[in-house]
Design a protein around this motif. Structure first.
Motif, PDB file in Angstrom:
ATOM      1  N   ALA A   1       0.832  -1.205   0.000  1.00 35.57           N
ATOM      2  CA  ALA A   1       0.000   0.000   0.000  1.00 35.57           C
ATOM      3  C   ALA A   1       0.865   1.253   0.000  1.00 35.57           C
ATOM      4  CB  ALA A   1      -0.928  -0.016   1.220  1.00 35.57           C
ATOM      5  N   TYR A   2       1.944   1.220   0.762  1.00 35.72           N
ATOM      6  CA  TYR A   2       2.830   2.370   0.851  1.00 35.72           C
ATOM      7  C   TYR A   2       3.450   2.680  -0.512  1.00 35.72           C
ATOM      8  CZ  TYR A   2       6.240   5.562   2.974  1.00 35.72           C
ATOM      9  OH  TYR A   2       6.972   6.663   3.313  1.00 35.72           O
ATOM     10  N   ALA A   3       3.865   1.647  -1.206  1.00 35.40           N
ATOM     11  CA  ALA A   3       4.459   1.834  -2.532  1.00 35.40           C
ATOM     12  C   ALA A   3       3.460   2.436  -3.510  1.00 35.40           C
ATOM     13  CB  ALA A   3       4.982   0.493  -3.054  1.00 35.40           C
ATOM     14  N   ALA A   4       2.159   2.162  -3.270  1.00 38.48           N
ATOM     15  CA  ALA A   4       1.113   2.706  -4.143  1.00 38.48           C
ATOM     16  C   ALA A   4       0.649   4.093  -3.700  1.00 38.48           C
ATOM     17  CB  ALA A   4      -0.075   1.743  -4.171  1.00 38.48           C
ATOM     18  N   GLY A   5       1.276   4.638  -2.646  1.00 38.84           N
ATOM     19  CA  GLY A   5       0.952   5.991  -2.218  1.00 38.84           C
ATOM     20  C   GLY A   5       0.056   6.100  -0.999  1.00 38.84           C
ATOM     21  N   TRP A   6      -0.293   4.968  -0.387  1.00 37.30           N
ATOM     22  CA  TRP A   6      -1.168   4.999   0.796  1.00 37.30           C
ATOM     23  C   TRP A   6      -0.408   5.566   1.985  1.00 37.30           C
ATOM     24  CZ3 TRP A   6      -1.799   3.249   5.789  1.00 37.30           C
ATOM     25  CH2 TRP A   6      -3.103   3.170   6.292  1.00 37.30           C
ATOM     26  N   ARG A   7      -1.039   6.506   2.705  1.00 40.75           N
ATOM     27  CA  ARG A   7      -0.418   7.106   3.883  1.00 40.75           C
ATOM     28  C   ARG A   7      -1.432   7.153   5.011  1.00 40.75           C
ATOM     29  NH1 ARG A   7       3.003   6.025   0.884  1.00 40.75           N
ATOM     30  NH2 ARG A   7       4.819   7.279   0.217  1.00 40.75           N
ATOM     31  N   LEU A   8      -0.966   6.861   6.202  1.00 42.15           N
ATOM     32  CA  LEU A   8      -1.840   6.838   7.373  1.00 42.15           C
ATOM     33  C   LEU A   8      -2.399   8.227   7.672  1.00 42.15           C
ATOM     34  CD1 LEU A   8      -2.942   4.991   9.619  1.00 42.15           C
ATOM     35  CD2 LEU A   8      -0.879   5.497  10.934  1.00 42.15           C
ATOM     36  N   ARG A   9      -1.625   9.276   7.427  1.00 40.07           N
ATOM     37  CA  ARG A   9      -2.044  10.621   7.801  1.00 40.07           C
ATOM     38  C   ARG A   9      -3.285  11.101   7.053  1.00 40.07           C
ATOM     39  NH1 ARG A   9       2.836  11.427   5.061  1.00 40.07           N
ATOM     40  NH2 ARG A   9       2.688  12.562   3.082  1.00 40.07           N
ATOM     41  N   THR A  10      -3.536  10.529   5.883  1.00 42.99           N
ATOM     42  CA  THR A  10      -4.737  10.935   5.150  1.00 42.99           C
ATOM     43  C   THR A  10      -6.006  10.446   5.831  1.00 42.99           C
ATOM     44  OG1 THR A  10      -4.687   8.971   3.716  1.00 42.99           O
ATOM     45  CG2 THR A  10      -3.470  10.918   2.966  1.00 42.99           C
ATOM     46  N   HIS A  11      -5.861   9.553   6.813  1.00 44.82           N
ATOM     47  CA  HIS A  11      -7.014   9.017   7.535  1.00 44.82           C
ATOM     48  C   HIS A  11      -7.115   9.588   8.948  1.00 44.82           C
ATOM     49  CE1 HIS A  11      -7.520   6.043   4.324  1.00 44.82           C
ATOM     50  NE2 HIS A  11      -6.210   5.883   4.375  1.00 44.82           N
ATOM     51  N   ALA A  12      -6.343  10.626   9.230  1.00 41.68           N
ATOM     52  CA  ALA A  12      -6.328  11.193  10.581  1.00 41.68           C
ATOM     53  C   ALA A  12      -7.704  11.695  11.004  1.00 41.68           C
ATOM     54  CB  ALA A  12      -5.300  12.321  10.660  1.00 41.68           C
ATOM     55  N   SER A  13      -8.436  12.296  10.083  1.00 41.51           N
ATOM     56  CA  SER A  13      -9.742  12.852  10.424  1.00 41.51           C
ATOM     57  C   SER A  13     -10.713  11.757  10.856  1.00 41.51           C
ATOM     58  CB  SER A  13     -10.314  13.621   9.226  1.00 41.51           C
ATOM     59  OG  SER A  13     -11.593  14.140   9.534  1.00 41.51           O
ATOM     60  N   ARG A  14     -10.727  10.644  10.139  1.00 40.98           N
ATOM     61  CA  ARG A  14     -11.624   9.534  10.494  1.00 40.98           C
ATOM     62  C   ARG A  14     -11.257   8.959  11.852  1.00 40.98           C
ATOM     63  NH1 ARG A  14     -11.363   5.241   5.955  1.00 40.98           N
ATOM     64  NH2 ARG A  14     -12.789   4.177   7.393  1.00 40.98           N
ATOM     65  N   VAL A  15      -9.976   8.805  12.081  1.00 42.22           N
ATOM     66  CA  VAL A  15      -9.527   8.248  13.356  1.00 42.22           C
ATOM     67  C   VAL A  15      -9.887   9.197  14.496  1.00 42.22           C
ATOM     68  CG1 VAL A  15      -7.480   7.665  14.717  1.00 42.22           C
ATOM     69  CG2 VAL A  15      -7.695   6.832  12.363  1.00 42.22           C
ATOM     70  N   TRP A  16      -9.597  10.486  14.326  1.00 38.03           N
ATOM     71  CA  TRP A  16      -9.880  11.434  15.391  1.00 38.03           C
ATOM     72  C   TRP A  16     -11.381  11.551  15.659  1.00 38.03           C
ATOM     73  CZ3 TRP A  16      -8.422  13.112  19.634  1.00 38.03           C
ATOM     74  CH2 TRP A  16      -8.973  14.255  20.228  1.00 38.03           C
ATOM     75  N   ASP A  17     -12.194  11.519  14.623  1.00 39.40           N
ATOM     76  CA  ASP A  17     -13.646  11.587  14.804  1.00 39.40           C
ATOM     77  C   ASP A  17     -14.138  10.451  15.686  1.00 39.40           C
ATOM     78  OD1 ASP A  17     -13.928  13.875  13.358  1.00 39.40           O
ATOM     79  OD2 ASP A  17     -14.605  12.887  11.514  1.00 39.40           O
ATOM     80  N   ARG A  18     -13.564   9.251  15.496  1.00 41.62           N
ATOM     81  CA  ARG A  18     -13.993   8.109  16.297  1.00 41.62           C
ATOM     82  C   ARG A  18     -13.532   8.258  17.744  1.00 41.62           C
ATOM     83  NH1 ARG A  18     -17.969   5.719  17.230  1.00 41.62           N
ATOM     84  NH2 ARG A  18     -18.279   6.021  14.999  1.00 41.62           N
ATOM     85  N   PHE A  19     -12.296   8.710  17.948  1.00 41.17           N
ATOM     86  CA  PHE A  19     -11.833   8.951  19.315  1.00 41.17           C
ATOM     87  C   PHE A  19     -12.689  10.024  19.991  1.00 41.17           C
ATOM     88  CE2 PHE A  19      -7.765   6.797  18.390  1.00 41.17           C
ATOM     89  CZ  PHE A  19      -7.547   6.171  19.614  1.00 41.17           C
TER      90      PHE A  19
END
Length: 316
Positions: A239-257
């Motif tokens: 996924a990383y090689a294809a451009g996937w980054r965890l930071r692009t999902h920060a909003s979803r993660v923070w919303d759940r917390f």
């Protein structure tokens, strides 16, 4: 959606160790406060937070950063204060010597151990060509008035050797009550040496904090493994090689917390998410995602929800 431990694969990155430290904005704030105190030649300060916010983990990260800031010319020692009070000065000095790495911590009476301690620290300062040393006390809320006086003796004796002892007290909010009590009792010698400055250490409290942690996981070469892979890259290489980054999902993660902890809703009164919850969440999230690694990886919402619930800690 959690997989059992039997499904864990071997991930070659030290991030999966619970002791692994990850820098955060709160840690950067604490470090900056410490550096300011030292620049202004303050003899000591209090850094406080509720339990499980991440103070001990922060110390592990701050120590090497502090050493690097001073080009390894200022010795930095840590001292873990036990919950039980020290019965004697002899026991206190033995624990002190052990924690700072002296090979001979158990032999001799209290006066001999104090001489040994002073000589050890003064010699370290001399070898580093430094005029100061830093002492970080963890769980400092357990220090007693008697212990502070013992520390004061050490502080004064080092001062006579032209070595300034900067003491940083990391502990729970009870430290503020102790400080107020010492002021009320006019114990200004304690407050002046060890509690002159105050910094409130915090946990994760907004999306910027989450993004900052995720960005380090995604990009930081300093936190790459021996093969040069960043934290995210080591767990989901395809996924990383294809451009996937965890930071692009920060909003979803923070919303759940934010939703689960009731942050800002005025009901449960939560102010922040402790690192004692957030870092286990991050470790297990990447561990679980490693089983799903493809070049079109999607972040399952039910996985995020389950892990937020599984790592929940009521810390304030």
């Amino acid at each position: 959606m959690l997989m059992g431990s039997s499904g864990t694969r071997c991930i070659v990155h030290p991030f999966q160790k619970p002791s692994y430290g990850m820098p955060t904005l709160p840690i950067e704030e604490a470090l900056n406060a410490i550096l300011t105190w030292m620049t202004l030649d303050q003899p000591g300060g209090v850094i406080y937070a509720p339990p499980r916010i991440g103070k001990t983990s922060a110390i592990r990260i701050i120590v090497p950063l502090l050493e690097r800031e001073y080009d390894h010319r200022v010795p930095v020692y840590t001292f873990q204060c036990p919950a039980e009070a020290f019965p004697t000065k002899n026991v206190f000095l033995q624990r002190f010597l052990t924690d700072i790495g002296h090979f001979l911590s158990t032999k001799g009476r209290a006066n001999i151990k104090e001489e040994r301690l002073i000589e050890f620290i003064a010699l370290a300062a001399q070898e580093h060509e430094a005029d100061r040393v830093v002492l970080i006390v963890d769980d400092a809320q357990w220090l007693t008035e008697r212990t502070y006086h013992w520390l004061m003796d050490i502080h004064n004796r080092l001062d006579r050797r032209a070595v300034q002892l900067t003491t940083l007290l990391f502990g729970q909010p009870e430290l503020l009550g102790a400080r107020a009590a010492y002021i009320e009792l006019k114990q200004y010698q304690i407050v002046g040496r060890f509690m002159q400055r105050i910094h409130a250490f915090r946990g994760i409290r907004d999306i910027q904090d989450v993004e900052a942690v995720f960005r380090v996981m995604d990009d930081s070469e300093e936190h790459a493994n021996v093969e040069g892979a960043t934290v995210t890259q080591a767990h989901v290489p395809a996924a990383y090689a294809a451009g996937w980054r965890l930071r692009t999902h920060a909003s979803r993660v923070w919303d759940r917390f934010r939703h689960y902890y009731g942050l800002g809703d005025g009901k449960r009164g939560r102010l922040q998410v402790g690192m004692g919850a957030f870092m286990p969440f991050c470790r297990e999230l990447l561990n679980q995602l490693s089983f799903l690694d493809t070049d079109d990886l999607q972040l399952p919402q039910d996985l995020v929800d389950a892990l937020v619930e599984a790592t929940y800690l009521d810390v304030n």
